[in-house]
Design a protein around this motif. Structure first.
Motif, short mmCIF file in Angstrom:
data_model
loop_
_atom_site.label_atom_id
_atom_site.label_comp_id
_atom_site.label_asym_id
_atom_site.label_seq_id
_atom_site.Cartn_x
_atom_site.Cartn_y
_atom_site.Cartn_z
N GLN A 1 57.03 -40.75 11.68
CA GLN A 1 58.12 -41.09 12.64
C GLN A 1 58.50 -42.50 12.73
O GLN A 1 57.62 -43.31 11.98
N VAL A 2 59.59 -42.94 13.06
CA VAL A 2 60.08 -44.13 13.38
C VAL A 2 60.24 -44.39 14.84
O VAL A 2 60.74 -43.64 15.58
N GLN A 3 59.61 -45.55 15.16
CA GLN A 3 59.98 -46.02 16.63
C GLN A 3 61.24 -46.94 16.82
O GLN A 3 61.39 -47.79 16.21
N LEU A 4 62.07 -46.63 18.01
CA LEU A 4 63.35 -47.14 18.12
C LEU A 4 63.22 -47.40 19.55
O LEU A 4 63.03 -46.82 20.33
N VAL A 5 63.62 -48.93 19.74
CA VAL A 5 63.98 -49.55 21.07
C VAL A 5 65.18 -50.01 21.03
O VAL A 5 65.54 -51.05 20.23
N GLU A 6 66.24 -49.55 21.88
CA GLU A 6 67.64 -49.85 22.02
C GLU A 6 67.53 -51.12 23.14
O GLU A 6 66.67 -51.04 24.21
N SER A 7 68.74 -51.89 23.25
CA SER A 7 68.76 -53.05 24.38
C SER A 7 70.16 -53.31 24.42
O SER A 7 70.84 -53.20 23.33
N GLY A 8 70.69 -53.87 25.25
CA GLY A 8 71.99 -54.61 25.28
C GLY A 8 73.09 -53.99 26.29
O GLY A 8 74.24 -54.43 26.40
N GLY A 9 72.50 -52.87 26.77
CA GLY A 9 73.42 -52.05 27.73
C GLY A 9 73.67 -53.14 29.02
O GLY A 9 73.02 -53.92 29.27
N GLY A 10 74.87 -52.52 29.88
CA GLY A 10 75.06 -53.07 31.16
C GLY A 10 76.23 -52.75 31.63
O GLY A 10 76.64 -51.60 31.21
N LEU A 11 76.71 -53.70 32.65
CA LEU A 11 77.70 -53.24 33.32
C LEU A 11 79.02 -54.01 32.94
O LEU A 11 78.71 -55.51 32.76
N VAL A 12 80.26 -53.62 32.54
CA VAL A 12 81.22 -54.21 31.81
C VAL A 12 82.68 -53.86 32.46
O VAL A 12 82.66 -52.40 32.77
N ARG A 30 66.42 -49.18 5.98
CA ARG A 30 66.95 -49.19 4.62
C ARG A 30 66.73 -47.61 4.07
O ARG A 30 67.70 -47.51 3.18
N ASN A 31 66.04 -47.06 4.32
CA ASN A 31 65.35 -45.78 3.85
C ASN A 31 66.16 -44.50 4.43
O ASN A 31 66.03 -43.41 4.00
N TYR A 32 66.75 -44.87 5.71
CA TYR A 32 67.21 -43.54 6.50
C TYR A 32 68.68 -43.83 6.84
O TYR A 32 69.15 -45.10 7.18
N ILE A 33 69.35 -42.72 7.20
CA ILE A 33 70.58 -42.83 7.84
C ILE A 33 70.14 -43.01 9.48
O ILE A 33 69.47 -42.41 10.17
N MET A 34 70.99 -44.04 10.03
CA MET A 34 70.73 -44.38 11.36
C MET A 34 72.04 -44.05 12.24
O MET A 34 73.19 -44.24 11.53
N GLY A 35 71.74 -43.55 13.48
CA GLY A 35 72.89 -43.09 14.36
C GLY A 35 73.03 -43.80 15.69
O GLY A 35 72.06 -44.37 15.94
N CYS A 96 69.88 -44.77 20.05
CA CYS A 96 69.75 -44.76 18.87
C CYS A 96 68.98 -43.71 17.94
O CYS A 96 67.86 -43.39 18.76
N ALA A 97 69.30 -43.30 16.77
CA ALA A 97 68.45 -42.17 16.16
C ALA A 97 68.47 -42.37 14.66
O ALA A 97 69.22 -43.26 13.82
N ALA A 98 67.48 -41.90 14.13
CA ALA A 98 67.16 -41.95 12.54
C ALA A 98 67.44 -40.35 12.13
O ALA A 98 66.43 -39.62 12.57
N ASP A 99 67.83 -40.11 11.02
CA ASP A 99 67.83 -39.09 10.22
C ASP A 99 66.93 -39.45 8.95
O ASP A 99 67.10 -39.98 8.16
N LEU A 100 65.54 -38.84 9.21
CA LEU A 100 64.60 -39.05 8.17
C LEU A 100 64.60 -38.45 7.01
O LEU A 100 64.07 -38.91 5.92
N TYR A 101 65.32 -37.40 6.73
CA TYR A 101 65.51 -36.44 5.80
C TYR A 101 66.95 -36.27 4.99
O TYR A 101 67.01 -35.65 3.83
N GLY A 102 68.03 -36.84 5.74
CA GLY A 102 69.41 -36.46 5.09
C GLY A 102 69.78 -37.37 4.07
O GLY A 102 69.31 -38.64 4.02
N ASP A 103 70.58 -36.72 3.26
CA ASP A 103 71.24 -37.93 2.07
C ASP A 103 72.28 -38.00 2.36
O ASP A 103 73.14 -38.90 2.03
N TYR A 104 73.17 -37.35 3.41
CA TYR A 104 74.75 -37.50 3.63
C TYR A 104 74.73 -37.57 5.39
O TYR A 104 74.08 -37.16 5.95
N ALA A 113 65.68 -36.91 13.67
CA ALA A 113 64.43 -36.66 14.13
C ALA A 113 63.82 -37.74 15.05
O ALA A 113 62.82 -37.18 15.82
N SER A 114 64.16 -38.95 14.86
CA SER A 114 63.57 -40.04 15.92
C SER A 114 64.45 -40.53 16.83
O SER A 114 65.80 -40.74 16.29
#
Length: 125
Positions: A1-12, A30-35, A96-104, A113-114
């Motif tokens: 698995q890959v651990q993901l930590v988001e930041s930067g949200g707020g009120l605008v 660089r090895n995964y599709i990121m979403g 934020c999410a990572a697709d650990l297995y997809g090619d497309y 998955a993450s």
């Protein structure tokens, strides 16, 4: 698995901009599709944007096309979501999410998955 930590949200205010970051650890993005996905109260989680592991292709949901830009910095193992011309309907928790297995690039949550813990974006009218 890959651990993901988001930041930067707020009120605008509507029409404003925010930049979200997602730092990954455990594996190289660089090895995964990121979403990016978002979920508003009482609604299902929905696709926002994704970038292919090659870095060559980025895909956006129709509601954000032309306003949001997803990018990545493989040296920092970080993905970004630049959000411009924000609207009240963009209010949601952004994940934020990572697709650990997809090619497309997939727009389906089940293919990612993450997941990070999310960061809240609130756009006032």
């Amino acid at each position: 698995q890959v651990q993901l930590v988001e930041s930067g949200g707020g009120l605008v205010q509507a029409g404003g901009s925010l930049s979200l970051s997602c730092v990954a650890s455990g594996r190289a993005i660089r090895n995964y599709i990121m979403g990016w996905f978002r979920q508003a109260p009482g609604k299902e989680r929905e696709f926002v944007a994704a970038i292919h592991w090659s870095g060559a292709t980025t895909h956006y949901a129709d509601p954000v096309k032309g306003r949001f830009t997803m990018s990545r910095d493989t040296a920092k193992n970080t993905v970004y979501l630049q959000m411009n011309s924000l609207k009240p309907e963009d209010t949601a928790a952004y994940y934020c999410a990572a697709d650990l297995y997809g090619d497309y690039i997939s727009t389906q949550t089940d293919d990612f998955a993450s997941w990070g813990q999310g960061t809240q974006v609130t756009v006032s009218s």
